[in-house]
Design an enzyme around this catalytic site. Sequence first.
Site: not given
Length: 379
Positions: A155-157, A334
């Site tokens: 996901a965003c990481s 990300s």
Amino acid sequence: MHTPAITGTGVFTPSERITNAELVTAFNAYVDLYNAEHAAEIAAGDRAPLQYSSEEFIEKASGIQSRYVMDKTGVLDPAVMHPRLRQRSDDEPGIMAEMALDAARQALAQAGRTAADVDLVICAASNLERAYPAVAIEVQQLLGCGGFAFDMNVACSSATFAIQAAADMVRAGSIRTALVVNPEICSGHLEWRDRDCHFIFGDVATATLIERQADATGAHFEILSTRCATEFSNNIRNNNGFLRRSRPDGVTDRRDMQFMQNGRKVFKEVLPMVSQHIADHMAAEGVEAAALKRLWLHQANKTMNDFIGKKVLGRTPEPGEQPNILQDYANTSSAGSIIAFSKYSDDLAPGDTGLICSFGAGYSVGSVILRRHAAAVCA
């Protein structure tokens, strides 16, 4: 063992941009259509009417003022409210590979490298346009790289986790050079008809080149340390899995098939997790808050970033210490922290220390501690 370094970055920015004013006009027109269509049920009390959005509401809730997208016509059409992304044939480059290619070439040029120098391509993004073949392998083929490639999703990481994976391989000696690309078509999994989140995301692609510090020819950032952590939570979720916006017979029109978030719980649970993660990482590496010159945080919400910056530094960050780009790009998953790093890192002096951190669904959090180095001086 080898020391890994970031020697180049690149940012692909779509040509189409949606301001808050444009977005609010389209959303409120959709609200009128919806409330008119369901007027009888609303009057009977069987259905709640939708409420208007506003520019003031969006900026107060997020700090976002505009966003870039791959298609604005579909998003701003009250009868559609999602991007119209052309279905490409299997013989054409995929849209995510095409975006990544642009950012990758920028990163290679900045580092003074060519595709022939790349041993590994990682495509790390919150949503991918297909399950297989890997988008990373397509980028590898389009660039003309050797070696190997694979996709990953945290996901965003995703970007910081991919940087750790690449840095570990460079450090171990299994590769010399890695290219991490983050093509994010967040507009494809956002529910543009939901007032609570219709403003959050934008589209972009970033690229980061990681190689042995001994091979670096220009100014670069030594990767001092990386750290990743995950903890399962349903508070940020997308059940669709891959990039798909068609809605035949309403099958994919289920609300839970797009981005969903329990914002209050995310704020309450993620902020202390991220702040503690950064503090522990810095302590383990002997980095004092006073020595940290720059924080490149995940670009999700200005209030969240302000809170984290204050916790990490022990004071309110000075202008420039914690650059934000979400006012122009919105949340790009990300890619957000990498955009901030790419645009606001050249001014650091040799020896300066900075930290990239991203966080999001999972929950996940990844951090990278960097030290600036000048270009090598030839004798």
